[in-house]
Design a protein around this motif. Structure first.
Motif, short mmCIF file in Angstrom:
data_model
loop_
_atom_site.label_atom_id
_atom_site.label_comp_id
_atom_site.label_asym_id
_atom_site.label_seq_id
_atom_site.Cartn_x
_atom_site.Cartn_y
_atom_site.Cartn_z
N ASN A 166 -3.27 1.50 8.00
CA ASN A 166 -2.92 0.37 7.15
C ASN A 166 -2.56 -0.86 8.00
OD1 ASN A 166 -2.29 -0.67 4.40
ND2 ASN A 166 -0.25 -0.86 5.24
N SER A 170 -8.36 1.72 -0.19
CA SER A 170 -8.13 3.11 -0.63
C SER A 170 -9.29 4.00 -0.21
CB SER A 170 -7.97 3.15 -2.16
OG SER A 170 -6.89 2.35 -2.57
N PHE A 219 -2.30 7.43 1.56
CA PHE A 219 -1.91 6.25 2.32
C PHE A 219 -1.73 6.67 3.77
CE2 PHE A 219 1.95 3.95 3.97
CZ PHE A 219 1.31 2.75 4.24
N GLN A 253 0.82 -1.22 0.00
CA GLN A 253 0.00 0.00 0.00
C GLN A 253 0.85 1.26 0.00
OE1 GLN A 253 -3.44 0.31 -0.27
NE2 GLN A 253 -3.21 -1.86 -0.71
N ARG A 254 2.00 1.21 0.63
CA ARG A 254 2.85 2.40 0.76
C ARG A 254 3.32 2.93 -0.59
NH1 ARG A 254 7.60 0.05 4.26
NH2 ARG A 254 5.84 -1.09 5.10
#
Length: 757
Positions: free
Chosen positions: A446, A409, A441, A260-261
Motif C-alpha cells: 500500500n 484491491s 490489505f 485502505q487499512r
C-alpha cells in the motif's frame, strides 16, 4: 469458506499402514465418518511412495455462488459488479479523445475514424474476447493470470512448484471438466510442454510478467483517473492552474491510500449505485449531444472510416492508437475480479449496462467534436451541458476514486495469489472483511503504491503524458492473457485448430497492433510500466528461485524414518511433558532442521507434530480436505506428520487459532482410525486422545526454522548476488514466517540452521 452442512460434518482423515521395510507394498486406506450429504467414497489401494503423497478422498467442494442458478442472486451480483469491476473502463471517456488527438483534429472525418476504432475495439476485446471467451477459462470461479497458469499446471505437469504431487488430483476441485474428444495436436503439445524445462520456465515467467504489469497498472490507474477528473476544475475557474490540479490530485490519492487499512467492505458495495449514476450521466449526456449536434456519426459503424483514417494520416493514425487503447483500460479487471462474482453476472452487467453506456458516451462526444474541433483537449467536461457541470464533476471524481480503489484491491489480491504460489516475498496480508474472504490489505505494498502514484502524478502532471505509460501496461497484460488462452484452447479445451487460428488472426493480432503503437512512445513515458515490471520481475524471480532451491535442499537432506525412531527411543535424550509443533514447507518427510535441533538440544516433548505447509495450484481447498495426518510407527512414539494444504485464495488466518484447529483435527484423526483392528479403535483411540490432551494442557511449543540461506562455496557471482544479497535483503526486511499462523511469541522457539544452496 465452508461447505453446506460442514458444521455438522467430521473432517476427512487419512490413515496409513506401513511396515518397517520402506519398499513393501503397503496399503493405504481412506476412512470417512458417515455423512448423509455425501456418498460413500473409497480410494483405490495404491503403492506407497511417501506416507503423505496420498491425499484425502474426493468430496464435492463448495465454491460459493459460482455455480448458482438463482437469478435473484445473479442479478444482485451483476449490480454489485458494476461498482467493483467497471470503475476503470467506465472513467475512460474522461481522457480517450484528448489522448488520441494530441495534435488536434486535422480532418472532420478523423472523428468518425476514431469513433469507429473505439466501437470495434470495445466490441472485440472486452465483449467478444473477455465476456464470451476468457471468462469461461476461470479456475473454479477465480480469474487472473495466475488462475490461467494454475489451470495449465493441473492439466499438464508444467508447474515448478516444489511440492507438486500426482495425488493432489484427489482434491475435490482439482479435476478439470474436459471434453471427451481425442485431439492429436492437444496430446502432442501437452507432451512437449511437459518434457521441456524451458517451456515450464516460460509459462511461469509469463504468469509473473502478467502479474507485474497488472501491479504497474495499479500505480497508473489512480494517477490518470484522479488527475483527469480533477482537471475539470479548469472549467469552473480560470485561477485553477496545472500545479494546483496536481496538488489536489496528490491530496486525494494520499487520502485514498490512507483509508485502505479500513477495508473495502466498509464502502465496497456502496460503489455500485455511484457507478450506476455515472453510467447514467455519461449515457444521458451522450444521447443529448448525439441528437443536438450531429446524429450522422452513427455511420461510424461502417469500418470504411477506419481505412480512410489510416489512408489520410498514415503514421500519425498508427501512433494515435496509443490513445484509443485507453478505451479498454480495466478490461482485465473483468477477469481478475471474477472470484467475487459469477460469469453470468459479469456478462449481464457488461452487456446490459456498461457496453451500451460507453458506446453512447463516445458517440455523443464525437457528435459534439464535429462542431467543436478546436476544443478536443477538454472534450469531456466541455461537452457536458453547463447546468450539469457540478453534478458531473462530483460524480466524476467519485468514479475516479472508485476506479482507483478497484485497481488497488485487485493488486492486493494478485500479490496474495503470487505469495501463495511461492512467487513473492512474504508480506503482511490483512483480511479486512469477515463476510468477503477475498478482500485483503497489504500494508507494505500500500505504501509503495502510494509513493509510486504520487511520484507519477507529480512527474508527468497531465493525463496525456501518463497515457503513454498507461497504454503499455493495459495492452501488454491483455496480450499475455491471449497467449495463455491459445495454449488453454489447444491443450485443455481441444478447440478446433481453425478456430484457434481465427482467434489469433482477429483478436491477438489486433492487440499486437495496439502494442506496437504504444511501444512507439516508449521514451515519452512508456518506459515507466516496464521499469516497474523489471523491478517486480527481479523480486519475484529471485524469491521463487531461492524458494525452489531451499525446498530441494530440504528434500535432499530430509531425516530418514529410522533416524527419527532412534532419536525418540534414545535414552540419552531427555523426555519432557508437552506438545511440540515443528513447522516447515517440506511435504515429503521430516526437515533436516529437526535433527539439527535434537543435536543441540537433546530433549523431546511427549508428543511431536511435524506440520508441512503446502500450496496447491487451485483457488481453494475445502476445510475438510485441508489437514492430512500420518502416525509414525510404532504408535507408542506419539509422533505425527501433518500436511496443511491451501489454495491461492484461501484465508490462512482463520477465526480460531491455527493451534486449536490443528489439535482438534489431530484428535479426530486418532479417534477415527489409524490402521488398527476395528474392534480396538475405541479403546486405543480414547487412550491416545488422553495423551494428546495431557500434552496440550502441559503446554505447546512452536518450533520455527530460522534459516540462514547462503550460496555454496564456488558458486558463480550471479548466484552469490541473488542468494547472499538480494534474497537475504528481502527476507530480513519483510514478514517473518511465524506471522503466517499467528504463532504466540511467548511459546515460539526459533531454531537456526544454515542452508548452503
Amino acid at each position: 469458506m465452508s461447505t453446506p452442512g460442514s458444521s455438522k460434518r467430521n473432517s476427512n482423515v487419512v490413515s496409513i499402514q506401513e511396515d518397517d521395510d520402506h519398499e513393501n507394498h503397503n496399503q493405504i486406506y481412506s476412512h470417512q465418518t458417515p455423512d448423509p450429504l455425501l456418498p460413500e467414497i473409497e480410494l483405490p489401494r495404491l503403492k506407497r511412495h511417501d506416507s503423505l503423497d496420498i491425499e484425502s478422498a474426493k468430496i464435492h467442494g463448495h465454491h460459493g455462488h459460482h455455480g448458482t442458478k438463482d437469478w435473484g442472486i445473479i442479478l444482485r451480483l451483476a449490480f454489485q459488479s458494476i461498482g467493483v469491476v467497471y470503475g476503470d473502463i467506465g472513467t475512460s471517456p474522461l481522457y480517450v479523445y484528448s489522448s488520441t488527438f494530441t495534435n488536434g483534429i486535422k480532418h472532420e472525418d478523423d472523428i468518425l475514424g476514431v469513433l469507429s476504432l473505439i466501437f470495434y475495439t470495445i466490441t472485440l476485446i472486452p465483449v467478444i474476447k473477455y465476456v464470451m471467451i476468457v471468462l469461461h477459462a476461470n479456475d473454479n470461479g477465480d480469474g487472473g493470470t495466475f488462475a490461467l497458469y494454475s489451470k495449465l499446471c493441473r492439466f499438464a505437469k508444467v508447474g515448478l512448484i516444489p511440492s507438486e504431487q500426482a495425488e493432489d488430483r484427489e482434491v475435490s476441485n482439482f479435476q478439470l471438466e474436459l471434453p471427451s474428444k481425442v485431439n492429436t495436436i492437444s496430446s502432442k503439445l501437452k507432451k512437449n510442454l511437459e518434457n521441456s524445462q524451458f517451456a515450464k520456465f516460460c509459462l511461469l515467467f509469463a504468469a509473473m510478467l502478467g502479474t507485474s504489469m497488472v501491479i504497474g497498472d495499479g500505480i497508473l490507474t489512480p494517477s490518470i483517473s484522479v488527475l483527469s477528473a480533477v482537471s475539470g476544475l479548469k472549467e469552473a475557474t480560470d485561477t485553477m492552474t496545472e500545479g494546483r490540479i496536481v496538488i489536489i490530485s496528490v491530496i486525494i490519492l494520499i487520502t485514498l491510500f490512507m483509508v485502505q487499512r479500513f477495508g473495502t467492505d466498509k464502502v465496497g458495495y456502496s460503489f455500485a449505485p455511484i457507478i450506476c449514476v455515472w453510467f447514467a450521466l455519461i449515457a444521458g449526456i451522450g444521447v443529448f449531444n448525439f441528437i443536438k449536434f450531429d446524429p450522422s456519426v452513427a455511420k461510424a459503424i461502417n469500418p470504411k472510416y477506419i481505412i480512410d483514417y489510416f489512408k489520410r494520416n498514415k503514421k500519425d493514425a498508427w501512433i494515435s492508437l496509443g490513445g484509443i487503447v485507453l478505451a479498454i483500460t480495466g478490461t482485465e479487471a473483468m477477469f481478475a475480479d471474477l472470484g467475487h462474482f459469477t460469469v453470468k453476472s459479469i456478462q449481464i452487467s457488461m452487456g446490459c449496462v456498461v457496453y451500451p453506456a460507453l458506446i453512447t458516451a463516445y458517440s455523443g462526444q464525437a457528435s459534439w467534436l464535429r462542431k467543436h474541433q478546436d476544443e478536443v483537449a477538454d472534450t469531456f467536461y466541455k461537452s457536458a451541458p453547463d447546468a450539469l457541470y457540478w453534478p458531473v464533476f462530483v460524480v466524476a471524481v467519485m468514479a475516479a476514486i472508485i476506479a482507483s480503489q478497484a485497481m488497488i484491491s485487485g493488486t492486493f489480491s494478485i500479490i496474495k495469489q503470487s505469495l501463495s504460489l511461492g512467487c513473492f516475498p512474504r508480506v503482511t496480508v490483512v483480511h479486512t472483511s469477515e463476510k468477503y474472504e477475498g478482500q485483503v490489505f497489504i500494508p507494505e505494498m500500500n505504501y509503495l503504491l502510494m509513493i509510486g502514484c504520487v511520484l507519477v502524478t507529480v512527474s508527468f502532471r497531465t493525463t496525456e503524458n501518463i497515457g503513454h505509460a498507461y497504454g503499455i501496461a493495459v495492452i501488454f497484460a491483455e496480450t499475455l492473457t491471449s497467449s495463455f488462452m491459445v495454449v488453454i484452447m489447444l491443450v485443455i479445451w481441444k478447440t478446433n485448430v481453425l478456430l484457434v487460428i481465427l482467434y489469433v488472426l482477429v483478436i491477438s493480432s489486433t492487440e499486437y497492433f495496439y502494442l506496437s503503437s504504444v511501444l512507439y512512445k516508449f521514451g515519452e513515458g512508456g518506459y515507466l510500466p516496464f521499469s516497474f515490471a523489471v523491478v517486480l520481475m527481479f523480486i519475484m524471480c529471485t524469491w521463487n528461485y531461492v524458494h525452489r532451491a531451499k525446498y530441494n535442499y530440504e528434500l535432499d537432506h530430509k531425516v530418514p524414518r529410522e533416524v527419527i525412531k532412534d532419536m525418540v527411543s534414545d535414552t540419552s535424550i531427555s523426555k519432557m511433558r508437552g506438545l511440540a509443533i515443528f513447522y516447515s514447507e517440506l511435504a515429503h518427510g521430516i526437515p533436516p532442521i529437526f535433527k539439527h535441533y535434537v543435536d543441540n538440544v537433546p530433549a523431546l516433548h511427549s508428543v511431536l507434530v511435524f506440520v508441512s505447509i503446502k500450496s496447491l495450484p487451485i483457488s481453494r481447498v475445502a476445510p475438510e480436505e485441508r489437514f492430512l495426518f500420518r502416525r509414525v510407527k510404532p504408535n507408542e512414539l506419539y509422533v505425527f506428520r501433518c500436511v496443511v494444504r491451501y489454495g491461492y485464495t484461501d484465508v490462512r488466518n482463520e477465526k480460531d487459532s491455527f493451534e486449536k484447529i490443528l489439535i482438534e483435527r489431530l484428535k479426530e484423526f486418532v479417534e477415527t482410525d489409524y490402521g488398527v483392528p476395528e474392534a480396538q479403535n475405541g479403546r486405543i483411540g480414547d487412550e491416545d486422545v488422553m495423551v494428546l490432551d495431557k500434552g496440550w494442557r502441559a503446554g505447546v511449543v512452536h518450533l520455527v526454522g530460522e534459516h540462514e540461506i547462503v550460496s555454496k562455496s564456488g558458486s558463480s557471482i550471479g548466484k552469490r548476488f541473488l542468494i547472499d544479497y538480494a534474497y537475504n535483503f528481502m527476507k530480513k526486511n519483510l514478514r517473518q514466517s511465524s506471522s503466517v499462523f499467528e504463532i504466540p511469541h511467548k511459546r515460539m522457539l526459533k531454531v537456526g540452521m544454515t542452508y548452503e544452496l
